[in-house]
Design an enzyme around this catalytic site. Sequence first.
Site: not given
Ligand code: UD1
Ligand code: UDP
Length: 374
Positions: A96, A118, A132, A209, A211, A242
């Site tokens: 999602d 999923e 999502e 994490h 939004r 995160h």
């Molecule tokens: C995204 C997904 C969310 C998912 C989550 C898992 C969307 C809108 N959101 O949210 O559904 O649950 O990932 O973690 O698709 N960043 C880094 N390095 C990384 C990852 C993130 O620096 O490896 C920082 C960046 O500044 C980036 C920000 O985190 O712009 C947000 O990342 P983004 O993928 O837009 O949203 P998430 O909150 O991570």
């Molecule tokens: N996870 C990980 N390292 C971390 C935190 C989470 O590998 O430091 C794993 C966790 O076991 C799960 C996945 O990341 O499988 C969940 O990711 P996240 O919480 O970013 O996204 P969501 O599941 O909410 O979409």
Amino acid sequence: MIKVMSIFGTRPEAIKMAPLVKKLEAEDGIDSVLCVTAQHREMLDQVLELFSLTPQHDLDLMKRGQTLEEITTRVLLSVGDILNAEKPDLVLVHGDTTTTFSAALAAFYKQIPVGHVEAGLRTGDRYSPFPEEMNRLLTSRLATLHFAATDGNVANLLSENVPSTFIYKTGNTVIDALLSVVREDYIFDNPLLNQLDFKNKRILSMTAHRRENLGAPMAQIFTAVRRIADDFEDVEIVFPVHLNPVVREAAAKYLGNHSRIHLIEPLEYEPFANLLGKSYFILSDSGGIQEEAPALGKPVVVLRTETERPEAVEAGTVVVAGVEAQNIYNICRELLTDADHYKKMAEAVNPYGDGKSCECIVEAIKNWYKTEDK
Ligand code: UD1
Ligand code: UDP
């Protein structure tokens, strides 16, 4: 040969797609191509390395503090170009995220069928989780094949008139991934985690994490967590934070400088899954953790107002705590002071599959392709 292109971009998609991509790569009759959008960068790379996945296409799209509009359009344009070049028979997306929805839309524009892994999770509230829930709904409209983890997910799809012949109940691939990394005798590389006294202390792990929780809800959540650490001296809290800069700022502000709260970098999946397995209980707004924790027999306090995973709540391992500090504190206090209550929540159950989900999905793809009129 069926050419199957898997597309994902964030940590949770990567964890749940990794065992499936491995299976597709090993399968006779399937030409597997992997495209990562890198909506996440470091957190995606951690998973690619662990599972030894080398994408044929890495779009490297992440920008610090990216907006939904930016990431949606960048994925749409870049994936479109890759689809023109590769012309797969089927595109697989997962879950999602914005990568999921946008890649599915890109495939639809090229009239390439989409398989949604999923599929069928719903909260019924289009703004929670945000964005999502809408990504899921839209991806279901765009997809041809729907791989649903549970009976409830299948029922959700049927109620939206998705044709039953294209819905496959497969379990969740997260269990395949989890079983491949969790071990009783696991030893961490991380010195802090190795020093934790899992026998005599109660170690709580947490993640946050979402939004819709950024801002006031996250302040409430972190206030509750700090109070728990203050009030229970045998509790230590591990929070791999995160990489979202907004989350990091709030975590440092509300949870920094406490001797029993450990703010650490995101962990690779293997140590993280083993940390879950050794924790007393977990606090999280994550989706995937609500599936992993029941399989490990660990209670989860869900830091959200709803869940799309009612199976885990029915099984008793997961409790939805909301985002108000007092309520979260009360729920954690009960788990820390009422041994019977804790024991009931800590029964290992597994509503999400038997670790054979990837096998099921590959079979379904092959059978579908045979019946396609080419
Ligand atoms: C995204 C997904 C969310 C998912 C989550 C898992 C969307 C809108 N959101 O949210 O559904 O649950 O990932 O973690 O698709 N960043 C880094 N390095 C990384 C990852 C993130 O620096 O490896 C920082 C960046 O500044 C980036 C920000 O985190 O712009 C947000 O990342 P983004 O993928 O837009 O949203 P998430 O909150 O991570
Ligand atoms: N996870 C990980 N390292 C971390 C935190 C989470 O590998 O430091 C794993 C966790 O076991 C799960 C996945 O990341 O499988 C969940 O990711 P996240 O919480 O970013 O996204 P969501 O599941 O909410 O979409």
